[in-house]
Motif scaffolding. Sequence first.
Motif, short mmCIF file in Angstrom:
data_model
loop_
_atom_site.label_atom_id
_atom_site.label_comp_id
_atom_site.label_asym_id
_atom_site.label_seq_id
_atom_site.Cartn_x
_atom_site.Cartn_y
_atom_site.Cartn_z
N PHE A 280 1.01 -1.40 0.08
CA PHE A 280 0.03 -0.13 0.60
C PHE A 280 1.16 0.83 -0.09
N HIS A 281 2.19 1.19 0.51
CA HIS A 281 2.97 2.60 0.41
C HIS A 281 3.07 3.22 -0.80
N TYR A 282 2.76 4.36 -0.98
CA TYR A 282 2.67 4.89 -2.28
C TYR A 282 2.09 4.35 -3.17
N GLN A 283 0.57 4.40 -2.64
CA GLN A 283 -0.77 4.01 -3.06
C GLN A 283 -0.53 2.17 -4.29
N GLY A 284 1.21 1.49 -3.48
CA GLY A 284 1.06 1.05 -4.49
C GLY A 284 2.45 0.99 -5.84
N GLN A 285 2.88 2.07 -5.89
CA GLN A 285 3.13 2.43 -7.22
C GLN A 285 4.71 2.81 -7.47
N THR A 286 5.55 1.96 -6.77
CA THR A 286 6.43 1.57 -7.25
C THR A 286 6.80 0.23 -7.65
N CYS A 287 7.53 0.29 -8.76
CA CYS A 287 8.48 -1.39 -9.31
C CYS A 287 8.59 -2.61 -7.95
N ILE A 288 9.18 -1.83 -6.22
CA ILE A 288 9.14 -2.90 -5.56
C ILE A 288 8.13 -3.19 -4.64
N SER A 289 6.66 -2.66 -4.60
CA SER A 289 5.62 -2.67 -4.49
C SER A 289 5.59 -4.52 -4.16
N ALA A 290 4.31 -5.41 -3.19
CA ALA A 290 4.74 -6.24 -3.01
C ALA A 290 3.35 -6.72 -4.07
N GLY A 291 3.16 -7.73 -5.57
CA GLY A 291 2.18 -7.52 -6.21
C GLY A 291 1.73 -8.98 -5.81
N ARG A 292 1.93 -10.02 -4.72
CA ARG A 292 1.34 -11.33 -5.13
C ARG A 292 1.79 -11.72 -3.16
N PRO A 440 9.79 -3.75 -0.60
CA PRO A 440 10.42 -2.10 -0.68
C PRO A 440 11.70 -1.50 0.12
N GLN A 441 12.91 -1.07 -0.90
CA GLN A 441 13.77 -1.35 0.02
C GLN A 441 14.81 -0.58 -0.84
N ASP A 442 15.85 0.48 -0.34
CA ASP A 442 16.36 0.97 -1.78
C ASP A 442 17.72 1.70 -0.68
N GLU A 443 18.88 1.92 -1.01
CA GLU A 443 20.25 2.88 0.09
C GLU A 443 20.70 2.66 -1.50
N ALA A 444 21.64 3.19 -0.75
CA ALA A 444 22.98 3.98 -2.41
C ALA A 444 24.36 3.10 -2.45
N LEU A 445 24.67 2.73 -0.95
CA LEU A 445 25.53 1.20 -1.28
C LEU A 445 25.25 -0.02 -1.77
#
Length: 486
Positions: A280-292, A440-445
């Motif tokens: 649901f984070h950001y209306q599910g509009q991320t490439c890393i949202s859980a779809g299943r 949804p996880q992202d880190e610069a390194l």
Amino acid sequence: MDKHQHPWADCVFVDGRFQPPLDGGRSDIRDKSTDEVFATAGDASAADVDAAAASAVTAQRDWAARGHGERAAVLRRVAAALESATGLVELIMRETGCVAGKAEYEISAAVDELTEAAALASRPVGEVLRTSHPGRSSVCERVPVGLVAVITPWNFPLVLGMRVIAPALALGNAVLLKPSPETPGSGGLAIAELFARAGAPAGILQVLPGGERVGRRLVEHPDVAMVHFTGSTTVGREIARTAGSLLKRTSLELGGNNALLVLDDADVDQAAMIGAWSSFHYQGQTCISAGRHIVDRRVAEAYLRNLTDRAAAITVGDPLRQRTGLGPIINDAQLARARRLLDEAVAGGARVLTGGTNDGRFFRPTVVVDVDPASALWTEEIFAPIAPVAVVDGAEQAVALANDTRYGLVCSVLGADVHRAAAVAERLTCAMVHVNDATPQDEALAPFGGIGDSGLGGRAGGDANLDEFTERRWRTVTGTPVHYPY
Ligand code: NAD
């Protein structure tokens, strides 16, 4: 708000200056909650792309010849400008229809990208090679690729631009940036404003707002050595075809249909919280949202109850004018697509446990079960706050179902026995996997990217950026005379 308040109103950013496009094109920027036109941007013409490329070719040579310390200093000044920027949170909120927390996250993540890229500029690069030729020194060095076209989507416009621009510049390249037509401000012109304020040399970053036409022109432009694209798999395929025929280097960060596996020993309350955030984070509009959501039968009933309660408690509305958990879906086309995916699944036997309704683009967080695994809701990327849940018997079934997809971006595995969960994670076919945390996880390194339909060509983040934005060049130097037969 005065729509001409920005120094970049109606402009493109070419050769270090905000200027109207050569053919006078412009486009409105709408508040995604109210539809109000609150700003305007230039719409680049083909002539602007050509002018930007010509200026960038010269700027890149000078930029690459500068000391790495100077390049790092520019990036640190841009980071400082970003940290002190005013109005950026509101711009991101209005352009992307997000809550303040997501906009603030974008800014801090973009600062991280700049900081890490500044450090990247001074990393030792290259290798001294053994050589069988006496008197010869043989090294593998890293040289900039040249002009990098960066094409970005609307969902995280600031950080998805910066995670490419910053390392590409740190390593001596110049960037031609084309943001999404939904977000030409925070995805492009506001970034240019930061570089201008930081006194960055003219021409190393050029910003060309516009749509497909500008994107195609960039991909095909003879001066562009590399195309870095973040966006949908469909457009990524087209870019791969064109760039492939031109033998251009490409990096494609594409869509996902990510699985969240809940094992039989998972803490149900934790798992449902992680599941709710992932879908649901950001209306599910991320490439890393859980779809299943793939949930073991032993915990399925409790998980569904908990996830449904959490979804039902989330508020949906205009994030700028009320306290809310979720904002609107980005546009009517995406809304229609989400409705179609859900309605078709329901017609095929799926049951909605909560949500399933929308008030205009404001879509209620939705939990749905009994979804036909052949339906588009299960097989496609959703990009809306919908959590389809499948119930399985044991980890074997969970792994098989999770891997039954063309995508390969990210998965999560949740279980109390961490070693067992990690062993399950090892068996998943994806480029990123998280044990006991959200998708949804992202880190610069960290090396961010995908396999299969989720990406091609490289990873963004940390040392992966060295491979991404440099070419290896073999250089020998011979100090003694050599002899050949003729
Ligand atoms: P999109 O593919 O429609 O557009 C992305 C960008 O490409 C935009 O700037 C658009 O104007 C441009 N474009 C469109 N057609 C083009 C063409 N023919 N040639 C060149 N450029 C063209 O994607 P979107 O709707 O803006 O974003 C959502 C998509 O992005 C989702 O599929 C999502 O999964 C993906 N995404 C991936 C990542 C990742 O890192 N893997 C991150 C965020 C979003």
